[in-house]
Design a protein around this motif. Structure first.
Motif, PDB file in Angstrom:
ATOM      1  N   TYR A   1      -1.180  -9.265  -6.794  1.00  0.00           N
ATOM      2  CA  TYR A   1      -1.355 -10.208  -5.698  1.00  0.00           C
ATOM      3  C   TYR A   1      -2.089  -9.563  -4.527  1.00  0.00           C
ATOM      4  O   TYR A   1      -1.908  -8.382  -4.221  1.00  0.00           O
ATOM      5  N   LEU A   2      -2.907 -10.357  -3.850  1.00  0.00           N
ATOM      6  CA  LEU A   2      -3.559  -9.912  -2.633  1.00  0.00           C
ATOM      7  C   LEU A   2      -2.553  -9.892  -1.489  1.00  0.00           C
ATOM      8  O   LEU A   2      -1.665 -10.740  -1.403  1.00  0.00           O
ATOM      9  N   ARG A   3      -2.698  -8.925  -0.593  1.00  0.00           N
ATOM     10  CA  ARG A   3      -1.818  -8.889   0.573  1.00  0.00           C
ATOM     11  C   ARG A   3      -2.156 -10.000   1.554  1.00  0.00           C
ATOM     12  O   ARG A   3      -1.288 -10.494   2.285  1.00  0.00           O
ATOM     13  N   SER A   4      -3.413 -10.394   1.588  1.00  0.00           N
ATOM     14  CA  SER A   4      -3.856 -11.507   2.422  1.00  0.00           C
ATOM     15  C   SER A   4      -4.869 -12.324   1.639  1.00  0.00           C
ATOM     16  O   SER A   4      -5.683 -11.750   0.893  1.00  0.00           O
ATOM     17  N   PRO A   5      -4.861 -13.657   1.761  1.00  0.00           N
ATOM     18  CA  PRO A   5      -5.845 -14.473   1.038  1.00  0.00           C
ATOM     19  C   PRO A   5      -7.293 -14.159   1.429  1.00  0.00           C
ATOM     20  O   PRO A   5      -8.214 -14.549   0.721  1.00  0.00           O
TER      21      PRO A   5
ATOM     22  N   HIS B   1      -4.370  -4.178  -3.235  1.00  0.00           N
ATOM     23  CA  HIS B   1      -4.133  -2.828  -2.717  1.00  0.00           C
ATOM     24  C   HIS B   1      -4.390  -1.763  -3.780  1.00  0.00           C
ATOM     25  O   HIS B   1      -4.712  -0.612  -3.456  1.00  0.00           O
ATOM     26  N   VAL B   2      -4.274  -2.136  -5.061  1.00  0.00           N
ATOM     27  CA  VAL B   2      -4.533  -1.163  -6.136  1.00  0.00           C
ATOM     28  C   VAL B   2      -6.017  -0.814  -6.205  1.00  0.00           C
ATOM     29  O   VAL B   2      -6.397   0.331  -6.465  1.00  0.00           O
ATOM     30  N   HIS B   3      -6.884  -1.799  -5.957  1.00  0.00           N
ATOM     31  CA  HIS B   3      -8.331  -1.600  -6.060  1.00  0.00           C
ATOM     32  C   HIS B   3      -9.002  -1.586  -4.687  1.00  0.00           C
ATOM     33  O   HIS B   3     -10.193  -1.898  -4.567  1.00  0.00           O
TER      34      HIS B   3
END
Length: 637
Positions: free
Chosen positions: A349-353, A359-361
């Motif tokens: 999942y993205l931390r913000s849209p 965060h991994v990439h």
């Protein structure tokens, strides 16, 4: 029947009192019952009316009914038993009296109290001694009602000093947990949607119905309420500083999430328990995530074991003596998407849209946005030092400006007839470049001229990426079994896995699947035991219009005419193979609403919309006489 005969002696001694004044007094006093209890000693029996009224209530009743303080006390003495017994109804006309006479004394028509006057903790000393909750806090509030519009209100919270529990209108706070009350019997009439905001449950249902039936956004729901139901011009708020009176998008979403979770808890006979330490925007995320996981594991509850005469039949084949039970599903995808990581097949999942990468990439933010270029970006840009890449970014920036967009739209309009004459279905306008035909949502293509005079095609990801589509499984009757998010493509392997997951129970497994790409799906699963007894055909429309007549495998294995159980006795089609396309025409309208959602809210919202749709479809099937029912576990199919 209400009678004033017993109080006639006391009332007759009050100068100029009328029957209308008497009923107004009783109605106002009845609406202040909780306020009156609040000022009583902790040992007071709440089932009996107190002998004396608090000074603020006496002053208000005297001003509203044009009575002296002594007359108010005499009226209370005469009518208190009937008022406490609930013999006098609170009528709507008292709104103006509260606005005129109650606001100066901190009294409003609507004051929201906890449903308990005594602590509910069985081990609490106050509860064991039958003592009232006496420590209270009063807060200003705004109430979005159905009949009165937006009105001022007060909210009261009780605190038990013995067991350290705080009681609110809909929930209690114990330590760091917010525990909602038990609403398995019935849902609350008023729901607290923020610290200082309350809404009628019927208004929250109205907003959800608008979302479901007409795909109305939360912003539009708020705007419609403010225009049509708020009655702001006829409502007076106290002269002191109050909170904003307008419904906002956040209010609508809070109401949607809280009421949906309470309805879900009521259905499963459990209690909603969330983290009190979180802010309002994140407080219900874990509860939504738990519901999403359960929905994905067990699928839509109303469709899970559903059957009716529109999606299931008993087929009698002339060549077989045994009847065959036929149940059909239709599978198709529709573009409803949300932001996701730009790395293919990344489910983090993205931390913000607004993020381009998870965060991994996150390290890819320092890499050139041109696909295949590993060079680092220049400071303040998205591309490296290669001039062609910088020119592509400059063109991307120019495309975002209004004058460029308007000019581009004009050019498209002028050239539309010429393009329609030359474009072939399934071919690219520019003839293709022989490369990868799959283009991610948000990916842009640029043609750059080389020094040799030839052009080179560059693919870039300057903006955030989006999921590819939502895959739906729909019964021919319109009941939606499940949905699945396809991240990068509607691949047949993903569709096969989706079907296996939804129908892992052999008892609910369909005997036939309609899918517009079944010719490839059939090749993919030809050795899969799961699909051994399941017919795979293309729906009638796609088979006639979009599948090659020279494809021998498709014509022999996926032609719906090859399956006699799909036909009626007169040669027509028994099942509606376009059910998914028809559902998509409704479901696809949610795409503008979900485009900026986080994954948890995205899944929760779409699952709730499908649940509402299934409820409506079930009622329609019952009314039309299709006899909807559910498979019993003991039935052997």
């Amino acid at each position: 029947m209400i009678t004033l005969k017993g109080a006639a002696g006391l009332l007759s001694s009050i100068h100029d009192i009328t029957l209308e004044t008497t009923f107004t007094f009783a109605s106002l006093a009845a609406s202040l019952k909780d306020d009156i209890i609040l000022t009583q000693p902790a040992t007071h029996d709440i089932h009996k009316p107190p002998i004396f009224l608090p000074p603020s209530v006496i002053t208000f009743l005297g001003s509203a009914c044009t009575l002296s303080s002594a007359s108010v006390r005499m009226c209370w003495s005469a009518l208190k038993d009937s008022i406490w017994a609930g013999n006098f109804a609170v009528h709507d006309k008292i709104k103006d009296l509260f606005e005129t006479h109650g606001h100066p004394y901190g009294l409003t028509q609507h004051t929201f109290y906890p449903p308990f006057k005594i602590c509910q903790n069985a081990t609490c000393n106050r509860q064991q001694n039958g003592l009232l909750l006496g420590k209270a806090e009063q807060h200003k509030a705004v109430y979005f009602s159905l009949h009165h519009g937006t009105v001022p209100a007060w909210s009261i919270q009780f605190y038990c000093e013995s067991c350290k529990t705080t009681y609110h209108t809909n929930y209690k706070v114990v330590g760091d947990r917010r525990i909602y009350y038990d609403y398995t019997a019935s849902l609350p009439g008023v729901v607290q949607i923020a610290d200082h905001y309350f809404v009628d449950y019927q208004v929250a249902k109205l907003w959800k119905a608008m979302m479901h039936t007409s795909c109305t956004s939360a912003t539009s729901c708020a705007h419609i309420y403010n225009l049509a139901l708020a009655k702001a011009e006829s409502t007076n708020f106290p002269n002191t500083k109050w909170f904003t009176k307008d419904v906002t998008m956040d209010h609508v979403w809070n109401a949607f999430i809280i009421t949906s979770l309470l309805e879900d808890c009521r259905q499963h006979r459990c209690i909603l328990d969330v983290d009190q330490r979180q802010n309002q925007s994140e407080r219900f995320t874990q509860a939504m995530l738990d519901r999403n996981r359960r929905m994905r594991l067990y699928n839509q509850p109303l469709a899970r074991r559903h059957f009716c005469s529109k999606c299931t039949r008993v087929f009698s084949d002339e060549g077989n003596t045994k009847d065959k039970l036929v149940s059909v599903i239709v599978v198709d995808g529709v573009v409803v998407s949300r932001p996701c990581c730009s790395i293919p097949n990344c489910w983090v999942y993205l931390r913000s849209p607004r993020d381009r990468f998870c965060h991994v990439h996150a390290a890819y933010l320092n890499q050139c946005a041109i696909k295949g270029c590993p060079r680092p970006v220049l400071s303040g840009t998205l591309t490296c030092d290669i001039s062609a890449h910088q020119e592509s970014e400059a063109l991307h920036t120019l495309r975002g400006k209004s004058r460029f967009r308007l000019h581009e739209r004009l050019e498209r309009s002028r050239a539309i007839h010429g393009r329609l004459a030359n474009v072939q279905i399934g071919a690219e306008e520019d003839g293709g470049d022989g490369g990868d035909a799959t283009q991610a949502i948000g990916e842009e293509v640029y043609e750059v001229e080389k020094k040799s005079g030839k052009t080179k095609r560059l693919r870039a990801q300057f903006t955030r990426n989006y999921t590819h589509c939502e895959e739906l499984i729909v019964a021919p009757c319109g009941m939606i079994h499940a949905r699945e998010t396809m991240h990068n493509a509607e691949g047949v392997g993903s569709v096969a896995e989706f079907i296996r997951r939804v129908f892992r129970d052999p008892q609910t497994r369909p005997t036939h699947v309609f899918f517009d790409n079944n010719c490839r799906l059939a090749l993919h699963v030809k050795d899969d035991p799961f699909f051994q007894d399941i017919g795979l055909s293309v729906d009638v429309f796609h088979f006639e219009c979009k599948h090659s007549k020279t494809d021998t495998f498709c014509q022999e294995n996926c032609n719906p005419a090859a399956f006699p159980e799909l036909k009626t006795d007169d040669g027509g089609w028994y099942f509606n193979s376009s059910a998914c396309e028809q559902t998509n025409s409704w479901f696809g309208n949610f795409n503008p609403i979900t485009r900026g959602m986080k994954p948890t809210k995205f899944d929760f919202f779409l699952d709730e919309m499908i649940l509402c749709r299934n409820q409506e479809t079930l009622k329609r099937l019952e009314k039309a006489g299709y006899n909807p029912s559910v498979w019993k576990r003991s039935v052997v199919r």
